[in-house]
Design an enzyme around this catalytic site. Structure first.
Site, short mmCIF file in Angstrom:
data_model
loop_
_atom_site.label_atom_id
_atom_site.label_comp_id
_atom_site.label_asym_id
_atom_site.label_seq_id
_atom_site.Cartn_x
_atom_site.Cartn_y
_atom_site.Cartn_z
N GLU A 1 -0.47 4.79 -0.54
CA GLU A 1 -1.32 5.96 -0.78
C GLU A 1 -0.51 7.24 -0.61
OE1 GLU A 1 -4.61 5.64 1.88
OE2 GLU A 1 -5.73 4.30 0.57
N THR B 1 -3.32 5.94 -21.91
CA THR B 1 -3.08 4.62 -21.36
C THR B 1 -1.60 4.31 -21.53
OG1 THR B 1 -3.64 3.68 -23.52
CG2 THR B 1 -5.39 3.71 -21.86
N TYR C 1 0.86 -1.19 0.00
CA TYR C 1 0.00 0.00 0.00
C TYR C 1 0.89 1.23 0.00
CZ TYR C 1 -5.05 -0.59 0.37
OH TYR C 1 -6.38 -0.79 0.08
N ASP D 1 -6.55 13.34 -24.98
CA ASP D 1 -6.50 11.91 -24.68
C ASP D 1 -5.62 11.26 -25.73
OD1 ASP D 1 -6.91 9.20 -24.40
OD2 ASP D 1 -9.07 9.34 -24.11
N LYS E 1 -1.43 -0.22 -25.43
CA LYS E 1 -1.56 0.18 -26.84
C LYS E 1 -0.18 0.43 -27.45
CE LYS E 1 -6.21 2.09 -26.16
NZ LYS E 1 -6.36 2.32 -24.72
N ARG F 1 -1.29 -2.58 -18.69
CA ARG F 1 -2.56 -1.89 -18.72
C ARG F 1 -2.63 -0.90 -17.56
NH1 ARG F 1 -6.28 -3.27 -22.20
NH2 ARG F 1 -5.73 -5.02 -23.57
#
Length: 411
Positions: free
Chosen positions: A53, A223, A51, A197, A226, A232
């Site tokens: 954060e 992303t 974790y 984008d 691609k 991903r």
């Protein structure tokens, strides 16, 4: 994978079957690619346990010194690769990156201007079935019916009329070069924030094979899979003055802890994208797409805009008695994986469509070149001519299997 095989044979078998599918078929979905062994290894590391954060140096948990190291690597490599002031590498997806960009600047009920989904846009650019269409007042621009290209005069006219607070530039099925400078000028004229984008063409921009939006945009989202050929996930680039609000919108507004194993994998992929080999790869992706387009058009296959400048091309099937759904299924039987797609002026359901979207990133990763694209274009044209001819499809399937065997994914 001996541990997985012992612990869960059904999942193990599904992984094996998917591996065989990828190895034995021609993956031509424009939004898919194959990562390197190093990227895959990073994705499966012990960082999945952690974790973290917050941001490097400002975490809400202890024990984050090595998480900080890999996230800083990813951020610095992203800013260097794209020439941006700031990067946030935590978004779990491109959709969440877009959500963070929206909420950094506008409120529910505000007006946005994005590309029509049927003309090549994305769900997060204002589709009524997506949060972007449900939370914001949406106006759309599109392409000219006669040539399938964006009409920038129409974009300016719509922007002047609707006065959006945010203009979203980018596409998921537009095969031509985007003029980010023109969009930036329109946004400045109407006082709108300009968000780009970059998901589909990020790798082409990184390699210098498409103009960069960074000088013309307030925020750039993408992303990391691609054409960028990473795991991903999502990524946000922005100007220095927007860094604080973008970071706050990713965490704590829309996400909790980052997926640190994915962040580590992003760092590896971004490092790969900084190499000369990756620039060469991007050039081959575009060359292959153009060769495929020429092969298809030589056989009478109609392409939206008459070709491509990027990694993808859009087939318009309205001149024949064939839907996108039926064409996709016929090609899949031959071992050629594409996706049905809407076309400008679409009249069919998104589940049926009148087009196909075809891309070259994954096959280029396997080492295929323009000669292979010519052969594949011939096979696709053969199937589109006679999609119900089982004997022809079976014959092509055998040739596809032989071609794939000559280009192993992982030697």
């Amino acid at each position: 994978m001996e541990h997985l095989e012992r612990a869960d044979e059904r999942v193990f078998r599904a992984v094996q079957d998917e591996t065989a599918r990828q190895l034995g078929q021609l993956e031509m979905i424009a939004s898919e690619n194959f990562v390197s062994p190093a990227v895959r290894e990073a994705l499966g590391t012990v960082f999945t346990h952690k974790y973290a954060e917050g941001l490097p140096g400002r975490r809400y948990y202890g024990g984050c010194e090595f998480a900080d190291e890999v996230e800083e690597l990813a951020r610095s490599r992203a800013t260097r690769l794209f020439g941006a002031d700031h990067a946030n590498v935590q978004p779990h997806s491109g959709a969440q990156a877009n959500m963070a960009a929206y909420f950094a600047f506008i409120e529910p009920g505000d007006t946005i201007l994005g590309m029509n989904l049927n003309h090549g846009g994305h769900l997060t650019h204002g589709s009524p079935v997506n949060f972007s269409g449900r939370l914001f007042k949406v106006h759309a621009y599109g392409v000219r019916e006669e040539d399938g290209r964006i009409d920038y005069d129409q974009v300016r006219e719509v922007a002047r009329r609707c006065r959006p607070k945010l203009i979203m530039t980018g596409a998921s099925a537009y095969p031509r070069t985007l003029d980010f400078g023109a969009f930036g000028e329109i946004a400045a004229e109407v006082g709108a924030v300009h968000v780009v984008d970059l998901a589909h063409i990020a790798g082409l921009v990184a390699g210098g094979h498409h103009p960069s939006p960074v000088p013309h945009a307030d925020v750039v989202t993408t992303t990391t899979h691609k054409t960028l050929r990473g795991p991903r996930g999502g990524l946000i680039l922005c100007r220095a003055e927007h860094a604080r609000i973008i970071d706050k919108m990713v965490f704590p507004f829309i996400q909790g802890g980052p997926l640190m194993h994915v962040v580590a994998s992003k760092a590896v992929a971004l490092g790969e994208a900084l190499t000369p080999a990756f620039r060469d790869y991007g050039a081959s992706v575009v060359d292959n797409a153009r060769a495929l387009a020429r092969a298809l058009m030589a056989r009478g296959v109609r392409l939206v805009s008459g070709g491509t400048d990027t990694h993808l091309l859009l087939v318009d099937l309205r001149d024949r008695d064939l839907t996108g759904k039926d064409a996709e299924q016929a090609l899949e039987r031959a071992g050629i994986t594409v996706n049905k797609n809407t076309v400008p002026g679409e009249t069919r359901s998104p589940f049926v469509t009148s087009g196909l979207r075809i891309g070259t990133p994954a096959l280029t990763t396997r080492g295929m070149g323009t000669d292979e694209m010519k052969r594949i274009g011939g096979w696709i044209a053969d199937i589109l001519e006679r999609p119900g001819d089982t004997a022809r499809i079976d014959g092509i399937r055998g040739q596809v299997t032989e071609l794939c065997a000559g280009y192993p994914l992982y030697a």
